[in-house]
Design a protein around this motif. Structure first.
Motif, mmCIF file in Angstrom:
data_model
loop_
_atom_site.group_PDB
_atom_site.id
_atom_site.type_symbol
_atom_site.label_atom_id
_atom_site.label_comp_id
_atom_site.label_asym_id
_atom_site.label_seq_id
_atom_site.Cartn_x
_atom_site.Cartn_y
_atom_site.Cartn_z
ATOM 1 N N PHE A 12 0.984 -1.142 -0.102
ATOM 2 C CA PHE A 12 0.062 -0.025 -0.079
ATOM 3 C C PHE A 12 0.759 1.242 0.108
ATOM 4 O O PHE A 12 0.410 2.338 -0.858
ATOM 5 N N PRO A 13 1.804 1.319 0.651
ATOM 6 C CA PRO A 13 2.773 2.590 0.667
ATOM 7 C C PRO A 13 3.213 2.654 -0.789
ATOM 8 O O PRO A 13 3.528 3.791 -1.374
ATOM 9 N N THR A 16 0.971 3.739 -3.139
ATOM 10 C CA THR A 16 0.482 5.374 -3.082
ATOM 11 C C THR A 16 1.607 5.907 -3.477
ATOM 12 O O THR A 16 1.486 7.072 -4.246
ATOM 13 N N GLU A 17 2.765 5.581 -3.389
ATOM 14 C CA GLU A 17 4.066 6.430 -3.841
ATOM 15 C C GLU A 17 4.301 6.368 -5.308
ATOM 16 O O GLU A 17 4.425 7.430 -6.099
ATOM 17 N N LEU A 20 1.496 8.822 -6.679
ATOM 18 C CA LEU A 20 1.727 10.208 -6.715
ATOM 19 C C LEU A 20 2.920 10.630 -7.437
ATOM 20 O O LEU A 20 3.180 11.557 -8.137
ATOM 21 N N ARG A 156 7.246 3.284 3.808
ATOM 22 C CA ARG A 156 6.593 4.545 4.175
ATOM 23 C C ARG A 156 7.273 5.779 3.938
ATOM 24 O O ARG A 156 6.723 6.778 3.613
ATOM 25 N N MET A 159 7.157 7.205 0.332
ATOM 26 C CA MET A 159 5.754 7.362 0.359
ATOM 27 C C MET A 159 5.419 8.666 0.965
ATOM 28 O O MET A 159 4.815 9.702 0.008
ATOM 29 N N VAL A 163 4.573 12.211 -1.314
ATOM 30 C CA VAL A 163 3.063 13.161 -0.959
ATOM 31 C C VAL A 163 3.574 14.392 -0.857
ATOM 32 O O VAL A 163 3.065 15.346 -1.495
#
Length: 442
Positions: A12-13, A16-17, A20, A156, A159, A163
């Motif tokens: 999941f990280p 997301t990374e 983005l 994380r 990530m 963000v």
């Protein structure tokens, strides 16, 4: 070593990374699209050059990620820390030299590769190229630190860095492009600010890492530490360099088809990168996970995890394609394309939506897994042959003799996924990669 919960915690990280990270390029393309087709084409030209040049230091980052993951899998924290420190030194040197080279010879490169492009396109491309060259050392540092953090199962930090950098990119780019009327230069300055933000965050996270002791390791390059990195990284870098070099050559063919084709190709490539996000996220996780299994010498578990990752990737990409398919037409309107550009981009996107779930995982996930076992030569040879025979030569022939135009380029693109995926599948199922695994006591 890794349960399903562990894989999800890493995935999941990474997802997301990747979303983005891709969004930086997509947002830039959308923002400059309002300036006209020439601006979209200019950014697309520079990005294609960037992908080639950046392989010089991405290769070291890739090799470092695999080597550190294997050291940590074997519980060798000392060598993992040494590898991390020296990889940072090597990447900073390479990226600085690459940035200087691009800054000095940018005009010559653009004129040589894209001499047929319109003067307004080449002028804007030169402006964006200067900004890209300035950001190379920053991006190199970000890439290598991100790879090191991933190797120690810390997804994380990167990530959060992405963000923050996306927020900076959007705000700075929008302000400079629309408020101060900087045009393509505004997008370039926003890109520099975004990469600097990300580099600061991952650098700080690396210094605070509990898995590695960077500060007490020497940053002086030694062959004993760096050679395993280069053994994995150089073939991967050559593979990526040739792959992106082929894409760059294909881009010159596209340029000969006119500005509309260049703009449609940039939009389709941008959309395609969004569709590939789940696959790229799993590929990033796979490098770390497979590296840890390889370092620990767990052959049976290693074989199982590679096959599981393959299935997960196909399922996720299939789901993305099914959800996205009905909304393609509306999504492409976000790029504000001219009618002829929109039509070309739409048909290409439909083609890739069908092909990605079936062919992409074997073509790109499996070679990442194989490299993490140190089976690098086979991967490099297959990738280079498929790229140049199918995508470059095949694409040229389809454009030259079939009248398909830009669609011919993308038909060859998708068929390239097939011809590289089949040998990789055979390699995995025959378990020929096992002879390249690091020697362990297990």
């Amino acid at each position: 070593m890794y349960t399903k919960k562990d894989l999800l915690r890493l995935f999941f990280p990474a997802l997301t990374e990747q979303f983005l990270s891709t969004a930086i390029g997509v947002v830039n393309t959308m923002m400059v699209s309002g300036l006209g087709a020439f601006a979209v084409s200019a950014v697309g030209i520079v990005d294609s050059i960037n992908f080639v040049v950046m392989n010089l230091f991405v290769a070291v980052s890739t090799g470092a990620t695999v080597t550190i993951a294997q050291h940590l899998g074997a519980s060798n924290r000392k060598d993992a820390s040494k590898t991390a420190a020296q990889a940072i030194t090597a990447v900073l040197l390479m990226s600085t030299i690459a940035g200087l080279g691009l800054y000095v010879f940018g005009n010559q490169i653009i004129n040589f590769l894209f001499g047929d492009a319109e003067n307004t396109v080449k002028s804007a491309a030169r402006t964006y190229m200067v900004c890209s060259a300035i950001s190379y050392p920053i991006l190199g540092f970000f890439d290598v630190c991100t790879g090191i953090l991933r190797a120690s199962n810390n997804f994380r930090a990167s990530m959060f860095a992405v963000v923050a950098s996306n927020l900076v990119n959007f705000m700075a780019g929008a302000l400079l492009i629309f408020e101060f009327d900087f045009g393509v230069l505004g997008a370039g300055i926003g890109l520099i600010c975004a990469r600097l933000t990300g580099a600061i965050i991952v650098g700080y996270s690396l210094l605070k890492s509990h898995h590695l002791d960077i500060l007490h390791s020497s940053f002086k390059i030694t062959s004993k530490i760096l050679m395993p990195v280069l053994y994995i990284g150089l073939p991967a870098g050559i593979d990526s360099l040739v792959f992106n070099g082929g894409k760059l050559l294909v881009q010159t063919i596209v340029a000969s088809l006119g500005t509309a084709a260049l703009a449609a190709n940039s939009i389709a490539s941008s959309t395609n990168s969004l569709l590939n996000i789940p696959g790229n996220a799993i590929t990033i996780v796979a490098v770390t996970v497979v590296g840890h299994y390889a370092g620990a010498g767990l052959k049976e578990d290693l074989n199982k995890i590679i096959k599981k990752l393959m299935v997960y990737t196909m399922v996720l990409l299939g789901a993305v394609s099914l959800v996205f398919f009905p909304f393609v037409h509306h999504f492409l309107k976000l790029y504000s394309p001219a009618p002829d550009v929109a039509s070309l981009a739409l048909h290409i996107t439909y083609l890739t939506l069908i092909c990605i779930p079936i062919f992409w995982p074997a073509a790109f996930l499996l070679p990442a897994c194989l490299r993490s076992t140190r089976d690098v030569v086979f991967v490099t040879v297959i990738s280079i042959m498929s790229m140049w025979v199918i995508r470059v030569f095949g694409g040229y022939m389809l454009v030259r003799f079939t009248g398909l135009g830009l669609m011919g380029i993308w038909v060859a693109w998708c068929f390239d996924w097939v011809t590289r995926g089949i040998p990789f599948l055979g390699r995995v199922f025959a378990r020929r990669y096992e002879k390249y695994l690091p020697q362990t006591d297990k």
